[in-house]
Structures are given as structure tokens and as C-alpha cells.
Motif scaffolding. Structure first.
Motif, short mmCIF file in Angstrom:
data_model
loop_
_atom_site.label_atom_id
_atom_site.label_comp_id
_atom_site.label_asym_id
_atom_site.label_seq_id
_atom_site.Cartn_x
_atom_site.Cartn_y
_atom_site.Cartn_z
N ARG A 64 1.09 -1.08 0.21
CA ARG A 64 -0.27 0.55 -0.07
C ARG A 64 1.03 1.14 0.02
O ARG A 64 0.11 2.48 -0.94
N LEU A 65 1.76 1.39 0.79
CA LEU A 65 3.24 2.52 1.39
C LEU A 65 3.56 2.62 -0.42
O LEU A 65 4.11 3.70 -0.59
N ARG A 66 4.41 1.61 -1.05
CA ARG A 66 5.03 1.37 -1.85
C ARG A 66 4.30 2.04 -3.05
O ARG A 66 4.57 3.07 -4.25
N GLU A 67 2.63 1.69 -3.31
CA GLU A 67 1.92 2.09 -4.37
C GLU A 67 1.91 3.28 -4.14
O GLU A 67 1.49 4.95 -4.84
N ASP A 68 1.46 3.79 -2.65
CA ASP A 68 0.99 5.29 -2.56
C ASP A 68 2.54 6.37 -2.76
O ASP A 68 2.26 7.45 -3.12
N ALA A 69 3.85 6.22 -2.84
CA ALA A 69 4.62 6.67 -3.31
C ALA A 69 5.38 6.76 -4.85
O ALA A 69 6.55 7.36 -5.56
N GLY A 70 4.29 5.64 -5.76
CA GLY A 70 3.93 6.45 -7.07
C GLY A 70 5.49 4.78 -7.25
O GLY A 70 6.18 5.35 -8.22
N LEU A 71 5.70 3.87 -6.17
CA LEU A 71 7.17 3.26 -6.70
C LEU A 71 6.68 1.56 -7.56
O LEU A 71 5.96 0.80 -6.60
N LYS A 72 7.23 1.29 -8.24
CA LYS A 72 7.22 -0.42 -8.92
C LYS A 72 8.65 -1.22 -7.73
O LYS A 72 8.52 -0.15 -6.83
N GLN A 73 7.67 -1.90 -7.44
CA GLN A 73 8.94 -3.40 -6.87
C GLN A 73 9.95 -2.93 -7.15
O GLN A 73 11.01 -2.92 -6.31
N GLY A 74 10.57 -2.54 -8.86
CA GLY A 74 11.67 -2.94 -8.78
C GLY A 74 12.42 -1.41 -8.34
O GLY A 74 13.66 -1.41 -8.43
N GLN A 75 11.25 -1.02 -8.39
CA GLN A 75 12.18 0.51 -8.05
C GLN A 75 12.58 0.50 -6.75
O GLN A 75 13.51 1.00 -6.45
#
Length: 282
Positions: free
Chosen positions: A23-34
């Protein structure tokens, strides 16, 4: 692969951690690789944590907190996640151990968990649960964090001399483990005594046990068994074991003489006498 949206965040600390990470990764606009590049790991590892297929380490959690600016959320969750990896029957003891003001333990066969090196713990835990050894070692190291507090518990450990000779993980692992014990000689909070073979029969021959004392709660005693341990606050049992522990302390070598014996065993059995600069810091 399990869809993270199918996970129930309330199912376990690990599931909650994974759902929050995504959830927080997506909120930050980051992909898993990023995110992986930022925290120096693979996208696969991020994905495994997010799907509750991999237990996050404390180091991973701290780097994720820094990357996502979460104010320590994942570092705090890491303790819960790692504790949940302990055997269910042991989790209650670990919780009480973390709250104790005084810990007094007699160990007949093994170095007490709070004083084990990662390599020693890995050799032990890998015997019965090799597929989970990484998680179990991380959980054991997490327990040891109570000794790093500003006000750690007072820890008094009496080891049967047999512990020094029972080779766990090979010569190098044992050499490092015993050197680690020597590092506590100057500690204000940790005392290590060795009960020598020359004592003969003693009350600790019934098995290892630990006494937990608290500032505001009743004392507890934890006794180890083959399948699982047993914890009780029964005053009669605690009184009996407290007297027994006092006898063990009185019969054991002083911390200074114990350190001399440990160093001698390292030299004679494991091939090297550790110097002051090689001893682990307490």
C-alpha cells in the motif's frame, strides 16, 4: 503467485506487514523494482515480502522506512513479525522475557539464547527446521535486542561446563561463540558463570531453567522440555527453584575464573586463545 489483495491483513503480523508495504509503496508511486533499487535488494524480494512469502529482516525494514519516509512504521512492525516466527508455545515466554527486569538462567547443554551468535543459533535451529532457519535465526537475534536498551535487564547466566565442550556448528563457530561470551566479562548487566565438572552432582541436573523477575508483576519460572517449555508463577515452584539457583551460583566459578576456563577451553579444544581485541563487545 498469491495476489496481495487476497491476503487478510489481520491474519498475521506477516500478512499485515506485506499489505502495508504494498500500500505505501504504491502510494509513493514506486514499482517493486524501483523500491528494490533504493533499498538494495531485488524486485523479487520486495514481491515475496508483500505476498507474505518472505519474512522481512530488521535491516530491510529500516531501509524501507528510510526510502518511503514512514517514520519507523516497518521497523516497529519487524519486531512483531519476527516474534511471530517463534514456535507458538515459546512466544509467551519471549514476551515475558522482554519485560523482565532480572533474568537468571541455568543452562545444562546450550548457550542461553540471548547470548548466542548468529552462527551458533543457525547450527542449532537448522537441525530440525532447515527450511525456516533464516527466519528463526532472525527471530532469535531480535530477542537479543533487549540487551541493547538504555536500561537492559540484569542477566545472570550459569552454564554447565559441558556447554563449552558440546561442539555446535564446528570449531570456528564454537571459537567465536566462546569468544562472544568472554566479551561480557566487563559488562555491567550480564554475568556469566561456569559450573565446573568437578562440582559433581547438583540441582541443575534435572534440566535447564530460567527465572524471570519483574518490577511490578509476579515472578515466573520457565523450564525447558523436549517438545516444549513450561512457564509457571506457582510460588512453591519458584521458591524451590530460586534456592536451587542460589546453590548453583555458589558452586559455580566466579565470572573471572569462568572467563579463564572459557579461554582455556578455546585454546585447548578449539585451537586458539582469543585476545582482548578479538572478544565481542557486550
Amino acid at each position: 503467485m498469491v495476489n496481495i489483495r487476497d491476503l487478510d491483513p489481520s491474519a498475521s503480523p506477516l500478512d499485515y506487514y506485506g499489505s502495508e508495504l504494498r500500500r505505501l509503496r504504491e502510494d509513493a508511486g514506486l514499482k517493486q523494482g524501483q523500491l528494490g533499487e533504493i533499498v538494495f535488494c531485488t524486485a523479487s524480494l520486495v514481491g515475496q515480502v508483500e505476498t507474505a512469502r518472505k519474512v522481512p529482516t530488521r535491516d530491510f525494514s529500516e531501509r524501507v522506512d528510510a526510502a518511503l519516509g514512514t517514520g519507523g512504521v516497518f521497523s516497529r512492525l519487524a519486531g512483531l513479525v519476527l516474534r511471530s516466527q517463534l514456535p507458538t508455545w515459546f512466544q509467551a515466554y519471549a514476551e515475558m522475557e522482554a519485560k523482565a527486569a532480572y533474568i537468571s538462567t541455568f543452562q545444562a547443554q546450550l548457550v542461553y539464547g540471548l547470548l548466542q551468535t548468529p552462527e551458533y543459533a543457525r547450527a542449532l535451529l537448522g537441525v530440525d527446521r532447515p527450511r525456516q532457519v533464516d527466519e528463526l535465526v532472525a527471530a532469535r537475534m531480535e530477542r537479543q535486542r533487549i540487551l541493547e536498551r538504555e536500561h537492559p535487564p540484569a542477566l545472570w547466566v550459569v552454564l554447565a561446563e559441558a556447554v563449552l565442550h558440546q561442539q555446535v556448528g564446528g570449531h570456528e563457530v564454537m571459537r567465536d561463540q566462546l569468544a562472544h561470551l568472554l566479551g561480557f566479562l566487563e559488562s555491567s548487566w550480564v554475568q556469566v558463570q561456569v559450573l565446573p565438572f568437578s562440582v559433581g552432582q547438583h540441582t541443575g541436573m534435572l534440566g535447564s531453567f530460567t527465572l524471570l523477575r519483574f518490577d511490578d508483576d509476579p515472578d515466573l519460572i520457565y523450564e525447558e522440555g523436549y517438545a516444549q517449555g513450561h512457564m509457571t508463577a506457582n510460588p512453591a515452584v519458584i521458591r524451590e527453584r530460586s534456592v536451587g539457583y542460589a546453590r548453583l551460583q555458589a558452586a559455580a566459578l566466579s565470572p573471572e575464573r569462568s572467563a579463564a576456563l572459557i579461554a582455556r577451553v578455546v585454546e585447548e579444544r578449539y585451537g586458539h586463545r582469543p585476545g582482548p581485541d578479538e572478544r565481542a563487545m557486550a
